[in-house]
Design an enzyme around this catalytic site. Structure first.
Site, PDB file in Angstrom:
ATOM      1  CG  ASP A 115      -1.746  -1.269   1.313  1.00 42.47           C
ATOM      2  OD1 ASP A 115      -2.255  -1.727   0.279  1.00 42.47           O
ATOM      3  OD2 ASP A 115      -1.824  -1.829   2.423  1.00 42.47           O
ATOM      4  CE  LYS A 131       2.986  -2.393  -4.506  1.00 45.50           C
ATOM      5  NZ  LYS A 131       2.569  -2.101  -3.130  1.00 45.50           N
ATOM      6  N   GLY A 182      -4.404  -4.633  -4.393  1.00 46.20           N
ATOM      7  CA  GLY A 182      -5.414  -3.624  -4.732  1.00 46.20           C
ATOM      8  C   GLY A 182      -4.683  -2.368  -5.152  1.00 46.20           C
ATOM      9  CG  HIS A 183      -1.728  -2.427  -7.550  1.00 52.19           C
ATOM     10  ND1 HIS A 183      -0.862  -3.115  -8.356  1.00 52.19           N
ATOM     11  CD2 HIS A 183      -1.377  -2.757  -6.273  1.00 52.19           C
ATOM     12  CE1 HIS A 183      -0.031  -3.830  -7.609  1.00 52.19           C
ATOM     13  NE2 HIS A 183      -0.339  -3.638  -6.350  1.00 52.19           N
ATOM     14  CD  GLN A 205       0.792  -8.834  -2.481  1.00 51.47           C
ATOM     15  OE1 GLN A 205       1.585  -9.440  -3.154  1.00 51.47           O
ATOM     16  NE2 GLN A 205      -0.461  -8.694  -2.846  1.00 51.47           N
ATOM     17  CG  ASP A 209      -0.361  14.805  -0.026  1.00 53.48           C
ATOM     18  OD1 ASP A 209       0.414  13.886  -0.379  1.00 53.48           O
ATOM     19  OD2 ASP A 209      -1.600  14.668   0.047  1.00 53.48           O
TER      20      ASP A 209
HETATM   21  P1  IMP Z   1      -2.355 -13.006   1.785  1.00 53.66           P
HETATM   22  O1  IMP Z   1      -1.439 -12.427   0.751  1.00 53.66           O
HETATM   23  O2  IMP Z   1      -3.809 -12.790   1.463  1.00 53.66           O
HETATM   24  O3  IMP Z   1      -2.021 -14.397   2.135  1.00 53.66           O
HETATM   25  O4  IMP Z   1      -2.104 -12.155   3.140  1.00 53.66           O
HETATM   26  C1  IMP Z   1      -0.880 -12.246   3.863  1.00 53.66           C
HETATM   27  C2  IMP Z   1      -0.516 -10.911   4.492  1.00 53.66           C
HETATM   28  O5  IMP Z   1      -0.189  -9.974   3.452  1.00 53.66           O
HETATM   29  C3  IMP Z   1      -1.633 -10.237   5.306  1.00 53.66           C
HETATM   30  O6  IMP Z   1      -1.052  -9.529   6.376  1.00 53.66           O
HETATM   31  C4  IMP Z   1      -2.250  -9.265   4.317  1.00 53.66           C
HETATM   32  O7  IMP Z   1      -2.887  -8.205   4.975  1.00 53.66           O
HETATM   33  C5  IMP Z   1      -1.007  -8.819   3.563  1.00 53.66           C
HETATM   34  N1  IMP Z   1      -1.321  -8.365   2.207  1.00 53.66           N
HETATM   35  C6  IMP Z   1      -1.636  -9.114   1.129  1.00 53.66           C
HETATM   36  N2  IMP Z   1      -1.826  -8.344   0.054  1.00 53.66           N
HETATM   37  C7  IMP Z   1      -1.608  -7.081   0.431  1.00 53.66           C
HETATM   38  C8  IMP Z   1      -1.633  -5.819  -0.249  1.00 53.66           C
HETATM   39  O8  IMP Z   1      -1.868  -5.711  -1.458  1.00 53.66           O
HETATM   40  N3  IMP Z   1      -1.355  -4.722   0.510  1.00 53.66           N
HETATM   41  C9  IMP Z   1      -1.037  -4.801   1.825  1.00 53.66           C
HETATM   42  N4  IMP Z   1      -0.993  -5.957   2.507  1.00 53.66           N
HETATM   43  C10 IMP Z   1      -1.287  -7.088   1.819  1.00 53.66           C
END
Ligand code: IMP
Length: 427
Positions: free
Chosen positions: A13, A16, A40-41, A222, A331
């Site tokens: 988050d 990116k 989630g981009h 991630q 900001d």
């Molecule tokens: P998983 O990837 O769904 O198995 O989640 C494993 C860990 O990665 C958890 O702590 C999620 O909250 C974190 N996580 C997975 N995808 C994202 C992302 O796109 N942004 C932030 N954290 C993520």
């Protein structure tokens, strides 16, 4: 053959997608190499918000080719829904999106198992529940089903039968009802028909494009500290989110990668469980979460918030080999005084400047802060380094020094135009 990898320098988050969107304007191909629909981009363009989960965010620019590499785990239902949703808002990707035949498929049992395993795990990880971990586990266990298998009905039927035999036993041991083979078969047959035109040897496409001198942008999902090997294990995702993953996840060799851009937020957030040394305490966390709107694009969960952790981002610079840094949400710090940067940790009475790659040790580390004067001036309207308030410039300079990477891009808002470019986007 310019090839650039963009990766998150923190716990995901980092913004990116905004950096990818900016760099994609002058790229030819944009490639996802790991993760899946857990990402989630979000890109904001012309006041409109576009959220990408599996499709590379760079395809928002017309004509750019999107590639989903072999390292991604593909949920066909999520992919097709996303393509329909994008088409509904005027972003047509048919004909310019390719999916690796070697990418593994997320199956219905992976999603059920993700939930069940999380409930029965001693320590929660806070997974997104998208079936990512169980799918990668099957890949490593050599019982996964790949996109290419989906294209051959006999192969798919045989592999599904064998996999379901195992998975239904596991599900029943957790008291879950078995899944129906016929239902999955007909559901995935429909997916196969719609996906047939997307499936390709994407390693070949990418290497040919590089041979022709095209610009290829690798879009990480991630962040570094969620990397399966280099993150805060076990509170990580199940893939290699770091720059090396761009090679194994696409079939492009490391000698072909020219640059690695780390993306860091001007503060820290984390969603899900696991240690976070600079996390705000008490009411401040809730207040900052609300003020900064820190809620997940995939799950809507509130993100944990804290000060910038230079120890963690310097570690990210090391394990990724950053050639530059992009700093986002500058900001958001406007009006805070002082602003703090974590420059070291205190652990068992000793001071360390190195990131301990152990969740247990990190959980016992206390941040050592350096304080800088805050700034009030208008940050989000600045379009050049000179227009930034002096306090903001001092903050960015200090981060660059501490991390050991040149800051080449600063984001001061959600819109595309709210970007300050300090270096050449493509060297
Ligand atoms: P998983 O990837 O769904 O198995 O989640 C494993 C860990 O990665 C958890 O702590 C999620 O909250 C974190 N996580 C997975 N995808 C994202 C992302 O796109 N942004 C932030 N954290 C993520």
């Amino acid at each position: 053959m310019p090839a650039k990898v963009v990766v998150g320098a923190q716990w995901g988050d980092e913004g990116k997608a905004k950096v990818v969107d900016f760099l994609s304007e002058s790229a030819d191909l944009v490639v996802r190499f790991q993760g899946g629909a857990n990402a989630g981009h979000t890109v904001v363009a012309g006041g409109k918000e576009f959220i990408f989960h599996l499709v590379p965010a760079g395809v928002l620019h017309p004509g750019k080719v999107g590639v989903i590499g072999n390292g991604v785990v593909v949920d066909p239902e999520a992919l097709l829904e996303e393509m329909d949703r994008l088409e509904g808002i005027g972003v047509k990707v048919d004909g310019r999106l390719f999916v690796s035949r070697d990418a593994h498929l997320v199956m219905p049992y992976h999603k059920v198992l993700d939930r069940v395993m999380e409930e029965h795990r001693g320590k929660r990880i806070g997974t997104t529940g998208k079936g990512i971990g169980p799918c990668y586990r099957d890949k490593a266990g050599r019982v996964g089903i790949r996109v290419g298998d989906l294209m051959d009905p006999d192969v798919f039927r045989a592999k599904l039968h064998a996999a379901l035999d195992v998975h239904n036993r596991i599900l029943s041991s957790y008291g879950e009802p078995p899944l129906d083979e016929g239902e999955i078969l007909s559901q995935y047959r429909r997916f196969a028909e719609r996906m047939a035109s997307l499936v390709a040897d994407t390693s070949l496409i990418l290497n040919r494009a590089l041979d022709e001198g095209k610009r290829v942008l690798f879009e990480g999902a991630q962040g570094t500290l969620l990397d399966l090997d280099h993150g805060t294990y076990p509170f990580v995702t199940s893939s290699n989110t770091t720059a090396g993953g761009a090679c194994t996840g696409t079939g492009v060799g490391p000698t072909r990668i020219d640059e690695v851009v780390g993306v860091a937020k001007a503060y820290t957030t984390r969603v899900g469980e696991g240690p976070l040394p600079t996390e705000f305490e008490g009411e401040m966390e809730e207040e900052m979460r609300r003020r900064w709107g820190e809620y997940g694009a995939t799950t809507g969960r509130g993100r944990r918030c804290g000060w910038f952790d230079a120890v963690a981002v310097r570690y990210a610079a090391r394990v990724n080999g950053f050639t530059s840094l992009a700093l986002t949400r500058l900001d958001s710090l406007e009006g805070m005084d002082p602003v703090k940067i974590c420059v070291a940790y205190e652990y068992d009475g000793r001071i360390t400047e190195e990131f301990p790659n152990s969740a247990e040790v990190l959980g016992r580390c206390r941040p050592v802060y350096e304080e800088l004067p805050g700034w009030d001036g208008p940050t989000s309207s600045a379009r050049s380094w000179e227009e930034l308030p002096e306090g903001a410039r001092a903050y960015v300079r200090r981060i660059g020094e501490l991390v050991g990477a040149e800051v080449v891009l600063i984001s001061v808002g959600r819109e595309r135009e709210q970007t300050i470019v300090l270096g050449e986007p493509w060297r």
